[in-house]
Design a protein around this motif. Structure first.
Motif, mmCIF file in Angstrom:
data_model
loop_
_atom_site.group_PDB
_atom_site.id
_atom_site.type_symbol
_atom_site.label_atom_id
_atom_site.label_comp_id
_atom_site.label_asym_id
_atom_site.label_seq_id
_atom_site.Cartn_x
_atom_site.Cartn_y
_atom_site.Cartn_z
ATOM 1 N N ASP A 11 0.835 -1.202 0.000
ATOM 2 C CA ASP A 11 0.000 0.000 0.000
ATOM 3 C C ASP A 11 0.869 1.250 0.000
ATOM 4 N N MET A 12 1.877 1.270 0.854
ATOM 5 C CA MET A 12 2.761 2.426 0.945
ATOM 6 C C MET A 12 3.470 2.690 -0.382
ATOM 7 N N LEU A 13 3.942 1.636 -1.030
ATOM 8 C CA LEU A 13 4.644 1.799 -2.302
ATOM 9 C C LEU A 13 3.714 2.319 -3.391
ATOM 10 N N ILE A 14 2.488 1.820 -3.422
ATOM 11 C CA ILE A 14 1.518 2.291 -4.415
ATOM 12 C C ILE A 14 1.172 3.752 -4.150
ATOM 13 N N LEU A 15 0.923 4.092 -2.894
ATOM 14 C CA LEU A 15 0.606 5.482 -2.561
ATOM 15 C C LEU A 15 1.751 6.407 -2.970
ATOM 16 N N LYS A 16 2.975 6.004 -2.702
ATOM 17 C CA LYS A 16 4.139 6.811 -3.085
ATOM 18 C C LYS A 16 4.192 6.979 -4.604
ATOM 19 N N THR A 17 3.936 5.898 -5.325
ATOM 20 C CA THR A 17 3.958 5.945 -6.786
ATOM 21 C C THR A 17 2.952 6.968 -7.304
ATOM 22 N N ALA A 50 -5.169 -4.513 -3.982
ATOM 23 C CA ALA A 50 -4.669 -3.403 -3.151
ATOM 24 C C ALA A 50 -5.279 -2.078 -3.619
ATOM 25 N N LEU A 51 -5.314 -1.846 -4.928
ATOM 26 C CA LEU A 51 -5.909 -0.611 -5.453
ATOM 27 C C LEU A 51 -7.399 -0.537 -5.096
ATOM 28 N N HIS A 52 -8.092 -1.659 -5.194
ATOM 29 C CA HIS A 52 -9.515 -1.699 -4.842
ATOM 30 C C HIS A 52 -9.707 -1.386 -3.352
ATOM 31 N N ARG A 53 -8.894 -2.002 -2.518
ATOM 32 C CA ARG A 53 -8.965 -1.780 -1.066
ATOM 33 C C ARG A 53 -8.692 -0.311 -0.738
ATOM 34 N N MET A 54 -7.685 0.272 -1.391
ATOM 35 C CA MET A 54 -7.343 1.667 -1.124
ATOM 36 C C MET A 54 -8.421 2.621 -1.638
ATOM 37 N N THR A 55 -9.099 2.240 -2.703
ATOM 38 C CA THR A 55 -10.219 3.041 -3.206
ATOM 39 C C THR A 55 -11.353 3.025 -2.184
ATOM 40 N N LYS A 56 -11.662 1.845 -1.637
ATOM 41 C CA LYS A 56 -12.723 1.732 -0.631
ATOM 42 C C LYS A 56 -12.391 2.528 0.629
ATOM 43 N N ARG A 57 -11.117 2.622 0.964
ATOM 44 C CA ARG A 57 -10.701 3.358 2.166
ATOM 45 C C ARG A 57 -10.609 4.866 1.914
ATOM 46 N N GLY A 58 -10.743 5.265 0.654
ATOM 47 C CA GLY A 58 -10.684 6.690 0.331
ATOM 48 C C GLY A 58 -9.279 7.236 0.152
ATOM 49 N N TRP A 59 -8.288 6.353 0.040
ATOM 50 C CA TRP A 59 -6.902 6.785 -0.132
ATOM 51 C C TRP A 59 -6.599 7.148 -1.578
ATOM 52 N N PHE A 75 -7.705 4.905 -14.133
ATOM 53 C CA PHE A 75 -6.589 5.693 -13.615
ATOM 54 C C PHE A 75 -6.840 6.008 -12.143
ATOM 55 N N TYR A 76 -5.792 5.827 -11.340
ATOM 56 C CA TYR A 76 -5.894 6.027 -9.902
ATOM 57 C C TYR A 76 -5.171 7.312 -9.521
ATOM 58 N N THR A 77 -5.813 8.079 -8.631
ATOM 59 C CA THR A 77 -5.267 9.345 -8.171
ATOM 60 C C THR A 77 -5.224 9.340 -6.646
ATOM 61 N N LEU A 78 -4.149 9.843 -6.093
ATOM 62 C CA LEU A 78 -3.995 9.942 -4.651
ATOM 63 C C LEU A 78 -4.926 11.028 -4.103
ATOM 64 N N ARG A 83 -2.646 10.844 1.023
ATOM 65 C CA ARG A 83 -1.381 11.529 1.365
ATOM 66 C C ARG A 83 -1.098 11.424 2.861
ATOM 67 N N ARG A 84 -2.130 11.591 3.689
ATOM 68 C CA ARG A 84 -1.959 11.448 5.140
ATOM 69 C C ARG A 84 -1.551 10.015 5.488
ATOM 70 N N GLN A 85 -2.199 9.042 4.850
ATOM 71 C CA GLN A 85 -1.870 7.634 5.096
ATOM 72 C C GLN A 85 -0.430 7.340 4.689
ATOM 73 N N LEU A 86 -0.012 7.864 3.556
ATOM 74 C CA LEU A 86 1.368 7.663 3.098
ATOM 75 C C LEU A 86 2.351 8.236 4.108
ATOM 76 N N ALA A 87 2.078 9.425 4.625
ATOM 77 C CA ALA A 87 2.978 10.040 5.606
ATOM 78 C C ALA A 87 3.089 9.164 6.854
ATOM 79 N N GLN A 88 1.963 8.633 7.329
ATOM 80 C CA GLN A 88 1.976 7.757 8.510
ATOM 81 C C GLN A 88 2.763 6.480 8.242
ATOM 82 N N GLU A 89 2.487 5.843 7.096
ATOM 83 C CA GLU A 89 3.157 4.579 6.775
ATOM 84 C C GLU A 89 4.648 4.782 6.534
ATOM 85 N N ALA A 90 5.019 5.882 5.882
ATOM 86 C CA ALA A 90 6.434 6.155 5.617
ATOM 87 C C ALA A 90 7.179 6.388 6.923
ATOM 88 N N SER A 91 6.557 7.091 7.853
ATOM 89 C CA SER A 91 7.171 7.351 9.150
ATOM 90 C C SER A 91 7.388 6.039 9.914
#
Length: 113
Positions: A11-17, A50-59, A75-78, A83-91
Motif C-alpha cells: 500500500d505504501m509503495l503504491i501510494l508513493k507511486t 490493493a488498489l480496490h482496497r485503497m479506493t474503498k478506504r478513500g486513499w 486511472f488512480y489518483t492519490l 497523502r496522510r496515510q502515506l505520511a503515517q506509513e512512511a514514518s
C-alpha cells in the motif's frame, strides 16, 4: 530477483507511486519495477486488490480514461486522505528500518563467556 513485500508495504509503495500523478495499474507496477531495478515486481493478483482496497478506504480515487496505447483503463489518483496515510506509513517504515539497521550493525556480545 523478486523480493516478497512485508505485509502492508505494498500500500505504501503504491501510494508513493501515485504522488507523481494519476496512473493506471500497469503503469504503477511498471514504475515500481523500473525504480527498484527489477528488485520488486508487483503481480496483478496483488496490485488490483490493493488498489480496490485503497479506493474503498478513500486513499485513492479511480476514474476511467484512455491509456498511452489507446486502451480504456482505470486511472488512480492519490487523495488527501491517501497523502496522510502515506505520511503515517512512511514514518513507521523509517522507524522500523532504523531499528533493523541498528541490529544489523551491532556486534553481539556473548553472555557468560
Amino acid at each position: 530477483m523478486q523480493t516478497d513485500l512485508l505485509q502492508g508495504t505494498l500500500d505504501m509503495l503504491i501510494l508513493k507511486t501515485l504522488t507523481g500523478g494519476p496512473m493506471h495499474g500497469y503503469a504503477v507496477a511498471s514504475w515500481l519495477q523500473r525504480t527498484t531495478d527489477d528488485a520488486l515486481r508487483v503481480e496483478e493478483g496483488s496490485l488490483y486488490p490493493a488498489l480496490h482496497r485503497m479506493t474503498k478506504r478513500g486513499w485513492v480515487k479511480a476514474d476511467w480514461g484512455v491509456s498511452e496505447n489507446n486502451r480504456r483503463a482505470k486511472f488512480y489518483t492519490l487523495t488527501a486522505e491517501g497523502r496522510r496515510q502515506l505520511a503515517q506509513e512512511a514514518s513507521s517504515w523509517e522507524r522500523m528500518t532504523e531499528a533493523v539497521s541498528k541490529v544489523l550493525q551491532a556486534r553481539p556480545v556473548m553472555q557468560g563467556a
